[in-house]
Design a protein around this motif. Structure first.
Motif, PDB file in Angstrom:
ATOM      1  N   SER A   1       0.837  -1.198   0.000  1.00 11.51           N
ATOM      2  CA  SER A   1       0.000   0.000   0.000  1.00 11.51           C
ATOM      3  C   SER A   1       0.872   1.248   0.000  1.00 11.51           C
ATOM      4  CB  SER A   1      -0.939   0.021   1.221  1.00 11.51           C
ATOM      5  OG  SER A   1      -0.230   0.334   2.406  1.00 11.51           O
ATOM      6  N   LEU A   2       0.236   2.367  -0.285  1.00 10.63           N
ATOM      7  CA  LEU A   2       0.930   3.656  -0.324  1.00 10.63           C
ATOM      8  C   LEU A   2       0.102   4.667   0.444  1.00 10.63           C
ATOM      9  CD1 LEU A   2       3.170   5.534  -1.535  1.00 10.63           C
ATOM     10  CD2 LEU A   2       1.569   5.974  -3.404  1.00 10.63           C
ATOM     11  N   LEU A   3       0.739   5.361   1.363  1.00 13.86           N
ATOM     12  CA  LEU A   3       0.081   6.425   2.117  1.00 13.86           C
ATOM     13  C   LEU A   3       0.656   7.757   1.656  1.00 13.86           C
ATOM     14  CD1 LEU A   3      -0.010   3.775   3.918  1.00 13.86           C
ATOM     15  CD2 LEU A   3      -0.293   5.314   5.861  1.00 13.86           C
ATOM     16  N   LEU A   4      -0.218   8.669   1.272  1.00 17.83           N
ATOM     17  CA  LEU A   4       0.186  10.015   0.883  1.00 17.83           C
ATOM     18  C   LEU A   4      -0.263  10.982   1.967  1.00 17.83           C
ATOM     19  CD1 LEU A   4      -0.757   9.971  -2.921  1.00 17.83           C
ATOM     20  CD2 LEU A   4       1.507   9.686  -1.906  1.00 17.83           C
ATOM     21  N   LEU A   5       0.695  11.655   2.591  1.00 20.97           N
ATOM     22  CA  LEU A   5       0.414  12.624   3.652  1.00 20.97           C
ATOM     23  C   LEU A   5       0.644  14.018   3.092  1.00 20.97           C
ATOM     24  CD1 LEU A   5       0.773   9.942   5.179  1.00 20.97           C
ATOM     25  CD2 LEU A   5       1.941  11.210   6.990  1.00 20.97           C
ATOM     26  N   LEU A   6      -0.415  14.801   3.039  1.00 20.31           N
ATOM     27  CA  LEU A   6      -0.343  16.142   2.466  1.00 20.31           C
ATOM     28  C   LEU A   6      -0.284  17.162   3.592  1.00 20.31           C
ATOM     29  CD1 LEU A   6      -2.458  14.289   0.548  1.00 20.31           C
ATOM     30  CD2 LEU A   6      -2.141  16.297  -0.884  1.00 20.31           C
ATOM     31  N   PHE A   7       0.835  17.900   3.652  1.00 15.43           N
ATOM     32  CA  PHE A   7       1.088  18.838   4.739  1.00 15.43           C
ATOM     33  C   PHE A   7       0.691  20.253   4.313  1.00 15.43           C
ATOM     34  CE2 PHE A   7       3.511  15.233   5.956  1.00 15.43           C
ATOM     35  CZ  PHE A   7       3.635  15.296   7.340  1.00 15.43           C
ATOM     36  N   PRO A   8      -0.211  20.895   5.044  1.00 19.75           N
ATOM     37  CA  PRO A   8      -0.635  22.254   4.664  1.00 19.75           C
ATOM     38  C   PRO A   8       0.457  23.278   4.923  1.00 19.75           C
ATOM     39  CG  PRO A   8      -1.578  21.630   6.785  1.00 19.75           C
ATOM     40  CD  PRO A   8      -0.877  20.404   6.250  1.00 19.75           C
ATOM     41  N   GLN A   9       0.466  24.321   4.113  1.00 20.77           N
ATOM     42  CA  GLN A   9       1.402  25.448   4.259  1.00 20.77           C
ATOM     43  C   GLN A   9       2.874  25.020   4.263  1.00 20.77           C
ATOM     44  OE1 GLN A   9      -1.214  25.453   6.991  1.00 20.77           O
ATOM     45  NE2 GLN A   9      -2.473  26.287   5.346  1.00 20.77           N
TER      46      GLN A   9
ATOM     47  N   LEU B   1      -0.295  10.813  13.328  1.00 20.31           N
ATOM     48  CA  LEU B   1      -0.444  11.827  12.288  1.00 20.31           C
ATOM     49  C   LEU B   1      -0.634  13.208  12.910  1.00 20.31           C
ATOM     50  CD1 LEU B   1      -0.610  11.638   9.158  1.00 20.31           C
ATOM     51  CD2 LEU B   1      -3.094  11.784   9.402  1.00 20.31           C
ATOM     52  N   PRO B   2       0.124  14.203  12.480  1.00 16.99           N
ATOM     53  CA  PRO B   2      -0.058  15.558  13.014  1.00 16.99           C
ATOM     54  C   PRO B   2      -1.433  16.116  12.640  1.00 16.99           C
ATOM     55  CG  PRO B   2       2.032  15.347  11.844  1.00 16.99           C
ATOM     56  CD  PRO B   2       1.234  14.131  11.524  1.00 16.99           C
ATOM     57  N   GLU B   3      -1.876  17.110  13.397  1.00 23.31           N
ATOM     58  CA  GLU B   3      -3.149  17.751  13.103  1.00 23.31           C
ATOM     59  C   GLU B   3      -3.095  18.464  11.755  1.00 23.31           C
ATOM     60  OE1 GLU B   3      -4.139  20.370  16.253  1.00 23.31           O
ATOM     61  OE2 GLU B   3      -4.383  18.780  17.752  1.00 23.31           O
ATOM     62  N   GLN B   4      -4.233  18.515  11.105  1.00 23.11           N
ATOM     63  CA  GLN B   4      -4.434  19.218   9.826  1.00 23.11           C
ATOM     64  C   GLN B   4      -3.668  18.593   8.664  1.00 23.11           C
ATOM     65  OE1 GLN B   4      -3.291  23.264  10.956  1.00 23.11           O
ATOM     66  NE2 GLN B   4      -5.459  23.796  11.238  1.00 23.11           N
ATOM     67  N   VAL B   5      -3.167  17.381   8.849  1.00 24.95           N
ATOM     68  CA  VAL B   5      -2.494  16.691   7.748  1.00 24.95           C
ATOM     69  C   VAL B   5      -3.466  15.687   7.133  1.00 24.95           C
ATOM     70  CG1 VAL B   5      -0.626  15.120   7.116  1.00 24.95           C
ATOM     71  CG2 VAL B   5      -0.202  16.978   8.730  1.00 24.95           C
ATOM     72  N   GLU B   6      -3.700  15.847   5.843  1.00 22.10           N
ATOM     73  CA  GLU B   6      -4.609  14.943   5.129  1.00 22.10           C
ATOM     74  C   GLU B   6      -3.864  13.670   4.755  1.00 22.10           C
ATOM     75  OE1 GLU B   6      -7.261  14.812   0.993  1.00 22.10           O
ATOM     76  OE2 GLU B   6      -6.205  16.657   1.588  1.00 22.10           O
ATOM     77  N   ILE B   7      -4.536  12.537   4.859  1.00 25.96           N
ATOM     78  CA  ILE B   7      -3.922  11.254   4.505  1.00 25.96           C
ATOM     79  C   ILE B   7      -4.790  10.534   3.476  1.00 25.96           C
ATOM     80  CG2 ILE B   7      -5.015  10.081   6.461  1.00 25.96           C
ATOM     81  CD1 ILE B   7      -2.551   8.230   6.550  1.00 25.96           C
ATOM     82  N   LYS B   8      -4.128   9.994   2.467  1.00 23.36           N
ATOM     83  CA  LYS B   8      -4.794   9.178   1.459  1.00 23.36           C
ATOM     84  C   LYS B   8      -4.105   7.821   1.427  1.00 23.36           C
ATOM     85  CE  LYS B   8      -6.058  13.071  -1.550  1.00 23.36           C
ATOM     86  NZ  LYS B   8      -5.943  13.632  -2.936  1.00 23.36           N
ATOM     87  N   ILE B   9      -4.896   6.755   1.553  1.00 20.14           N
ATOM     88  CA  ILE B   9      -4.339   5.407   1.555  1.00 20.14           C
ATOM     89  C   ILE B   9      -4.715   4.712   0.255  1.00 20.14           C
ATOM     90  CG2 ILE B   9      -4.285   3.177   2.732  1.00 20.14           C
ATOM     91  CD1 ILE B   9      -4.919   4.604   5.322  1.00 20.14           C
ATOM     92  N   HIS B  10      -3.699   4.275  -0.489  1.00 19.13           N
ATOM     93  CA  HIS B  10      -3.908   3.598  -1.765  1.00 19.13           C
ATOM     94  C   HIS B  10      -3.829   2.090  -1.573  1.00 19.13           C
ATOM     95  CE1 HIS B  10      -3.884   7.431  -3.470  1.00 19.13           C
ATOM     96  NE2 HIS B  10      -2.886   7.370  -4.328  1.00 19.13           N
ATOM     97  N   ASP B  11      -4.762   1.375  -2.184  1.00 16.52           N
ATOM     98  CA  ASP B  11      -4.710  -0.085  -2.158  1.00 16.52           C
ATOM     99  C   ASP B  11      -3.655  -0.565  -3.160  1.00 16.52           C
ATOM    100  OD1 ASP B  11      -5.788  -0.068  -4.760  1.00 16.52           O
ATOM    101  OD2 ASP B  11      -7.835  -0.342  -4.037  1.00 16.52           O
TER     102      ASP B  11
END
Length: 439
Positions: free
Chosen positions: A212-220, A284-294
């Protein structure tokens, strides 16, 4: 242009249908008067022996994906292509080893091994075109180096054709090679300047049961938050194969969102991957979006990632492309990528970059006007040096390579490299001026 004398002499070594006139005025240089396509190790050795005796220079390549890597000589007498020298020599399924000819493409090997639920633990760019010999000679690795290691960890044996035509063997065909010096490491990453890799023996690993792949998108672009999270993950018992930071420009290209993005790759049995996913979500830090890919989505992402070309040519508009490999202390990747991202505005460039927070290696692609590229390369090198690292330009048009020292300052051990080159190739036959210090 190929001369009648050269053609006549080469026809005595290789059939005429495998001799072609070389390409001239290529933007990346590293061309030749004549291209030769051997189909056996004996033909490779014979061409090199001829060149050594006649004082001819020889460039060597697989499919040419790394033609822009180094080189201060625009053209050689002979370009020796391994395109036709391909195929599997031996696959010992039970021992998990593979011996293969150097001109075989990486994707061909992985497709073959998948039938046996095995794989080579390397992840080069452009796997459809990159040959295993080229990957080894340039010591190329990708984001999964964190879990896989490098070519030096995967190769257990080589067959090498020296510039005088002699054939030697280093290592062996079994994993436990313990006697003598590890000569493999001498040729891995030497850019074909010490000998032509004709055959490679690699140790394999099983295909993962689940990925699997996790994408963590960090704001600012909160760099310190990325650094703190990565430290927590690396200090844990988790075992990601990838911990790769993507610059906003590259992230937008791959995910559609222009944010600093952390790509975390996981491989194991499904329950283990699930456990690691839950652990990552828990820290996971606050305000960080996570997307988990199968697994299917993960494969699609990596296919797109590895197809990003690092060998774009100049076009008529004057736009050039450069690619750098930068090494720093692993967590300093965050500071490096943040500063490199700012080159978009300061140097009017398209900048795409990524770097491993587990191993510290970064890849940077710069696109823009020639003078801006040259200035940006210098800035990248100064930034890397300030962080205690280094920067190597691994793709650049030939004209710009005349103005940029692609390898940077000579290392303290350069005298050893130069001494080996003088011993192995005193006539400077093979890949002249293609490696550190113009070797």
């Amino acid at each position: 242009m190929i001369t009648a004398e050269l053609l006549t002499e080469l026809k005595a070594i290789v059939p005429v249908e495998r001799i072609k006139e070389g390409e001239q005025n290529h933007p990346l240089g590293n061309t030749s008067s004549v291209n030769v396509y051997p189909q056996s190790e004996e033909e490779i050795a014979a061409v090199l022996k001829y060149a050594n005796e006649k004082g001819k220079s020889v460039f060597v390549e697989g499919n040419g994906t790394k033609r822009g890597y180094g080189g201060l000589t625009e053209s050689a007498d002979i370009l020796l292509s391994l395109t036709n020298y391909k195929g599997i020599v031996e696959h010992v399924v039970g021992d998990m080893t593979l011996t293969v000819k150097a001109g075989t493409t990486f994707k061909e090997l992985q497709d073959y091994l998948a039938k046996y639920k095995q794989k080579i633990s390397l992840d080069p760019f452009m796997p459809e075109s990159a040959t295993i010999g080229g990957v080894i000679a340039s010591n190329e690795s990708g984001p999964k180096r964190l879990g896989y290691g490098s070519s030096r960890d995967t190769v257990i044996g080589l067959r090498i054709v020296y510039p005088d035509g002699k054939i030697i063997r280093s290592g062996g065909r079994v994993v436990k090679n313990v006697a003598g010096y590890d000569m493999n490491k001498l040729f891995i990453g030497s850019m074909g300047t010490l000998g032509i890799i004709s055959e490679v023996t690699l140790k394999l690993r099983p295909l993962p049961k689940y990925e699997s792949l996790l994408l963590l998108l960090f704001p600012q672009g909160n760099i310190e938050k990325i650094r703190a999270f990565s430290t927590n993950l690396l200090d844990s018992m988790m075992e990601p194969v990838t911990l790769e930071l993507l610059s906003p420009t590259l992230s937008e290209k791959l995910t559609g969102q222009s944010l600093f993005t952390l790509a975390i790759g996981l491989q194991d049995v499904e329950t283990s991957v699930g456990y690691q996913e839950n652990f990552i979500k828990s820290i996971l830090p606050e305000q960080v979006e996570i997307k988990i890919h199968d697994p299917k989505e993960t494969q699609t992402f990596w296919n797109q990632f590895y197809s990003i070309s690092l060998n774009s040519l100049e076009d008529g508009s004057g736009v050039s492309t450069a690619s750098l490999k930068i090494g720093v202390v692993n967590l300093d990747v965050t500071h490096l990528l943040k500063e490199i991202h700012l080159l978009r505005e300061s140097h009017n460039l398209v900048v795409e970059a990524h770097g491993g927070l587990g191993h510290g290696l970064c890849q940077v692609t710069l696109m823009g006007a020639k003078e801006d590229i040259v200035s940006a390369i210098q800035h990248c090198r100064e930034t890397a040096t300030r962080l205690g690292g280094y920067a190597v330009v691994n793709h650049l048009p030939f004209a710009l390579r005349q103005n940029v020292d692609v390898w940077g300052e000579k290392p303290s051990y350069f005298f050893l490299i130069e001494g080996i080159k003088n011993k192995v190739d005193p006539n400077r036959v093979l890949n002249p001026k293609r490696f550190i210090g113009g070797i």
